[in-house]
Design an enzyme around this catalytic site. Structure first.
Site, PDB file in Angstrom:
ATOM      1  N   GLU A 144       0.522  -1.013  -0.099  1.00 37.52           N
ATOM      2  CA  GLU A 144      -0.030  -0.740  -0.114  1.00 37.52           C
ATOM      3  C   GLU A 144       1.115   1.147   0.041  1.00 37.52           C
ATOM      4  O   GLU A 144       0.519   2.379   0.733  1.00 37.52           O
ATOM      5  CB  GLU A 144      -0.829  -0.077   1.382  1.00 37.52           C
ATOM      6  CG  GLU A 144      -1.858  -0.874   1.211  1.00 37.52           C
ATOM      7  CD  GLU A 144      -3.112  -1.508   2.565  1.00 37.52           C
ATOM      8  OE1 GLU A 144      -2.765  -0.234   3.023  1.00 37.52           O
ATOM      9  OE2 GLU A 144      -4.168  -1.474   1.948  1.00 37.52           O
ATOM     10  N   GLU A 185      -5.959  -9.105  -0.177  1.00 36.41           N
ATOM     11  CA  GLU A 185      -6.472  -8.342   0.962  1.00 36.41           C
ATOM     12  C   GLU A 185      -7.531  -8.870   0.711  1.00 36.41           C
ATOM     13  O   GLU A 185      -8.421  -7.726   0.325  1.00 36.41           O
ATOM     14  CB  GLU A 185      -6.129  -7.777   2.412  1.00 36.41           C
ATOM     15  CG  GLU A 185      -4.781  -7.696   2.677  1.00 36.41           C
ATOM     16  CD  GLU A 185      -4.114  -6.314   3.452  1.00 36.41           C
ATOM     17  OE1 GLU A 185      -5.023  -5.933   4.304  1.00 36.41           O
ATOM     18  OE2 GLU A 185      -2.296  -5.949   4.036  1.00 36.41           O
TER      19      GLU A 185
END
Length: 328
Positions: free
Chosen positions: A85, A230
């Site tokens: 991220e 995820e």
């Protein structure tokens, strides 16, 4: 602070027919526990190491030797996730200029190690990079991040590696419950919610996934696949975070993973976050994403043992995530 040992966790994976795992850092205790397990691994290169790896091939070679070659082939590493991220629009913006050089250096080091045909090199991104996601066919990266995303997509296209994407319908729903219905987020909408040309969307997960596919296609990455690195739903700690909602989402995600999205039918390799509840995490809802309690008791009645489905789990030093892929 009361999670099972590495060996206990790996034994739990095997007993639950979990066939893949994501490690967010190259924890050698976890890697040693994985030896001979036949569990495939997404191995994370942590954000704190990205700048160092980008600074020179000697650092990438050392990292690959210590964390990949020293465990290969006893540990079946499938992907290396270089950073998690990293984004120009979040607190990781200082790392953005090092992302692609780090990807390239690890890719070269993996090739030099003779593992280029076995291990793909990628990075894990979140939905903050997407500027437009509605309708899904109009998905595009934010204009102010194209300088960052375009080279990543080009690298993945050229190396034939998938993009790892963290997709959370929970956060989209909880941030905008007036516009997004709970059934749409939980895979329980009785009717089509979004009609996008000939494609029909009954769940938010598919819409989010397909918006990323569309964004990549717009930047020359139409051939790049996606691994959902995820996804999950908290059972407590914030709006919409209940045991019932989490169970519904997870159960339906497991079933849906074998079907694919309207844009890309077929199995979706999808990792569930997380394996265990963790009492040291903050904010409060981050403590409640686990599929299991720290005593290894399941929180939900989820079927991990269907013969045609292989479950995957990913683990940090302090946390674990589980992933599913079907029709293997």
């Amino acid at each position: 602070n009361n999670l099972p040992s590495h060996s206990e966790v790996i034994q739990l994976y095997k007993s639950r027919n979990i066939g893949r795992l994501r490690l967010y850092d190259p924890n050698h205790g976890a890697l040693n526990a994985l030896r001979g397990s036949n569990i495939e691994v997404i191995l994370g290169l942590p954000n704190v190491d990205v700048k160092h790896i980008a600074s020179g091939m000697e650092h990438a070679r050392w990292w690959v030797q210590k964390n990949v070659k020293d465990f290969w082939p006893d540990v079946k590493i499938k992907y290396i996730a270089v950073g998690n991220e990293i984004s120009p629009v979040t607190g990781t913006s200082s790392l953005t200029s090092f992302q692609v050089p780090a990807l390239v250096n690890i890719y070269k080091a993996i090739g030099e190690a003779g593992l280029g045909n076995d291990i793909k090199v990628s990075t894990s991104v979140d939905m903050t990079l997407i500027g437009n996601s509605y309708p899904p066919s109009q998905g595009s990266f934010r204009n102010d991040v194209r300088w960052f995303t375009d080279p990543i997509v080009g690298f993945l296209r050229d190396t034939r590696a998938p993009l790892l994407v963290n997709i959370y319908p929970y956060f989209s729903y909880s941030g905008n419950p007036g516009q997004i219905s709970l059934p749409y987020a939980l895979f329980t909408a009785p009717n089509v919610v979004v009609q996008d040309g000939s494609r029909q969307y009954r769940n938010l997960f598919d819409a989010m996934l397909d918006s990323v596919y569309a964004a990549m296609e717009r930047t020359g990455g139409g051939s790049v696949g996606i691994v959902v690195s995820e996804s999950g739903w908290p059972s407590a700690g914030a709006f919409g975070a209940t045991q019932d909602n989490a169970a519904t989402y997870l159960r339906n995600l497991i079933q849906h993973a074998k079907e694919g999205s309207p844009r890309k039918p077929g199995p979706i390799e999808t990792y569930i976050f997380a394996m265990f509840d963790e009492n040291n995490k903050n904010p409060e809802l981050e403590k409640h994403f686990g599929l299991f309690s720290p005593n290894k008791q399941p929180k939900y009645n989820l079927n991990f043992g269907v013969s045609e489905r292989v479950w995957d789990i990913s683990a940090e030093t302090n946390s674990t995530t589980s992933s599913l892929i079907s029709e293997m």
